[in-house]
Design an enzyme around this catalytic site. Sequence first.
Site, PDB file in Angstrom:
ATOM      1  N   LYS A 177      -2.755   6.333  -2.957  1.00  9.01           N
ATOM      2  CA  LYS A 177      -1.585   5.464  -2.739  1.00  9.01           C
ATOM      3  C   LYS A 177      -0.573   5.662  -3.878  1.00  9.01           C
ATOM      4  O   LYS A 177      -0.481   6.754  -4.426  1.00  9.01           O
ATOM      5  CB  LYS A 177      -2.033   4.011  -2.573  1.00  9.01           C
ATOM      6  CG  LYS A 177      -3.104   3.886  -1.473  1.00  9.01           C
ATOM      7  CD  LYS A 177      -3.377   2.492  -1.017  1.00  9.01           C
ATOM      8  CE  LYS A 177      -4.437   2.535   0.079  1.00  9.01           C
ATOM      9  NZ  LYS A 177      -4.790   1.221   0.598  1.00  9.01           N
TER      10      LYS A 177
ATOM     11  N   HIS B  39      -0.932   5.453   8.513  1.00  8.39           N
ATOM     12  CA  HIS B  39      -1.659   4.457   7.718  1.00  8.39           C
ATOM     13  C   HIS B  39      -1.074   3.074   8.006  1.00  8.39           C
ATOM     14  O   HIS B  39       0.141   2.934   8.199  1.00  8.39           O
ATOM     15  CB  HIS B  39      -1.545   4.794   6.227  1.00  8.39           C
ATOM     16  CG  HIS B  39      -2.476   3.973   5.390  1.00  8.39           C
ATOM     17  ND1 HIS B  39      -2.197   2.674   5.045  1.00  8.39           N
ATOM     18  CD2 HIS B  39      -3.689   4.246   4.869  1.00  8.39           C
ATOM     19  CE1 HIS B  39      -3.215   2.193   4.334  1.00  8.39           C
ATOM     20  NE2 HIS B  39      -4.127   3.133   4.214  1.00  8.39           N
TER      21      HIS B  39
ATOM     22  N   GLU C  52      -0.373   0.707   6.146  1.00 12.18           N
ATOM     23  CA  GLU C  52       0.705   0.304   5.230  1.00 12.18           C
ATOM     24  C   GLU C  52       2.040   0.904   5.674  1.00 12.18           C
ATOM     25  O   GLU C  52       3.091   0.298   5.525  1.00 12.18           O
ATOM     26  CB  GLU C  52       0.350   0.719   3.786  1.00 12.18           C
ATOM     27  CG  GLU C  52      -0.718  -0.209   3.205  1.00 12.18           C
ATOM     28  CD  GLU C  52      -1.615   0.424   2.160  1.00 12.18           C
ATOM     29  OE1 GLU C  52      -1.274   1.470   1.595  1.00 12.18           O
ATOM     30  OE2 GLU C  52      -2.703  -0.158   1.917  1.00 12.18           O
TER      31      GLU C  52
ATOM     32  N   GLU D   4      -9.506   2.205  10.330  1.00 12.86           N
ATOM     33  CA  GLU D   4      -9.323   1.351   9.164  1.00 12.86           C
ATOM     34  C   GLU D   4      -8.909  -0.049   9.604  1.00 12.86           C
ATOM     35  O   GLU D   4      -7.715  -0.292   9.858  1.00 12.86           O
ATOM     36  CB  GLU D   4      -8.236   1.926   8.252  1.00 12.86           C
ATOM     37  CG  GLU D   4      -8.554   3.305   7.704  1.00 12.86           C
ATOM     38  CD  GLU D   4      -7.817   3.559   6.393  1.00 12.86           C
ATOM     39  OE1 GLU D   4      -8.490   3.822   5.391  1.00 12.86           O
ATOM     40  OE2 GLU D   4      -6.585   3.468   6.362  1.00 12.86           O
TER      41      GLU D   4
ATOM     42  N   GLY E  63      -8.233  -2.907   1.007  1.00  5.91           N
ATOM     43  CA  GLY E  63      -7.853  -3.459  -0.287  1.00  5.91           C
ATOM     44  C   GLY E  63      -8.250  -4.917  -0.466  1.00  5.91           C
ATOM     45  O   GLY E  63      -7.795  -5.577  -1.400  1.00  5.91           O
TER      46      GLY E  63
ATOM     47  N   SER F 237     -12.140  -0.820   1.969  1.00  6.47           N
ATOM     48  CA  SER F 237     -13.050  -1.299   0.928  1.00  6.47           C
ATOM     49  C   SER F 237     -14.379  -0.543   0.881  1.00  6.47           C
ATOM     50  O   SER F 237     -15.435  -1.149   0.644  1.00  6.47           O
ATOM     51  CB  SER F 237     -13.278  -2.808   1.067  1.00  6.47           C
ATOM     52  OG  SER F 237     -12.053  -3.509   0.887  1.00  6.47           O
TER      53      SER F 237
HETATM   54  P1  PGA Z   1      -9.222   0.583   0.255  1.00  2.54           P
HETATM   55  O1  PGA Z   1      -8.089   1.387   1.056  1.00  2.54           O
HETATM   56  O2  PGA Z   1     -10.414   1.515   0.137  1.00  2.54           O
HETATM   57  O3  PGA Z   1      -8.619   0.252  -1.058  1.00  2.54           O
HETATM   58  O4  PGA Z   1      -9.562  -0.626   1.078  1.00  2.54           O
HETATM   59  C1  PGA Z   1      -8.399   2.245   2.118  1.00  2.54           C
HETATM   60  C2  PGA Z   1      -7.147   2.838   2.688  1.00  2.54           C
HETATM   61  O5  PGA Z   1      -6.117   2.152   2.728  1.00  2.54           O
HETATM   62  O6  PGA Z   1      -7.131   4.018   3.111  1.00  2.54           O
END
Ligand code: PGA
Length: 253
Positions: A11, A98, A100, A170, A176, A215
């Site tokens: 990220k 993703h 995000e 995901e 996160g 996570s």
């Molecule tokens: P994370 O993120 O392992 O921090 O939960 C995974 C991702 O967004 O690909």
Amino acid sequence: MREKLVVGNWKMHGNRDQVNRLVEEIIAGAAETESKVEIGICPTYIHLEQAAKLLIAANIGISLGAQNVCFAEQGAFTGEVAAAMLAELGVTFVIVGHSERREIFGETNELIAAKFKVVQAHNMVPILCIGESLEQREQGATEQVVISQLDAVIGDVGLPSLHDAVIAYEPIWAIGTGKTATPEQAQEVHWTIRDHLARQDAAVAAAVRILYGGSVKSSNARELFNQADIDGGLVGGASLEAEEFLSICKSAD
Ligand code: PGA
């Protein structure tokens, strides 16, 4: 047999020194193990080149990935980076869709499909992220959400394109947050995805790697990766620390 794959998504983290250190530590750790797991790292655009130099010099098969790409080949797209530019640096994986990017930057399925296409056009492998929000899970809509995200891309790029792609399931509520899907919850969705593909093309379903993300850490990776339809992980936070990331990679052996 699908080879396991673990990809670190860094990220928007790190500076030049930190990136050098992290890449060097991952190279050193990976060189010590006999692991057969395929490993990829995705630094920011600006750190790709320095990571590429270290990975090429080490030559131990760790792949370089990008976190994003522009849908267009070239032109007047201020602030964007083209697939050809990534390929030139030695990038082999590109994360597309993703959550995000979908949520914060408003990326639509249509845009994500276009990115998927341009990545493959430059002989790189898209890692297509799909996943439901907490609200959608609570409404029992998980399957419908992930399948519709998948179908939106398949409708555009065609099912055979999935053969050489990677899917990352995901769940947004697990990213996160420290809240991981249980191995059973994750396997259920991974199976649903593979079964959906198998009904259309058994060879594609058997070949496509489906990673779990959200996570993942060394304490839960092995159980997740042991599930029949989980072919590795897309790791965010825990990939920023070499020892922890390498331990996750080893869990996929
Ligand atoms: P994370 O993120 O392992 O921090 O939960 C995974 C991702 O967004 O690909």
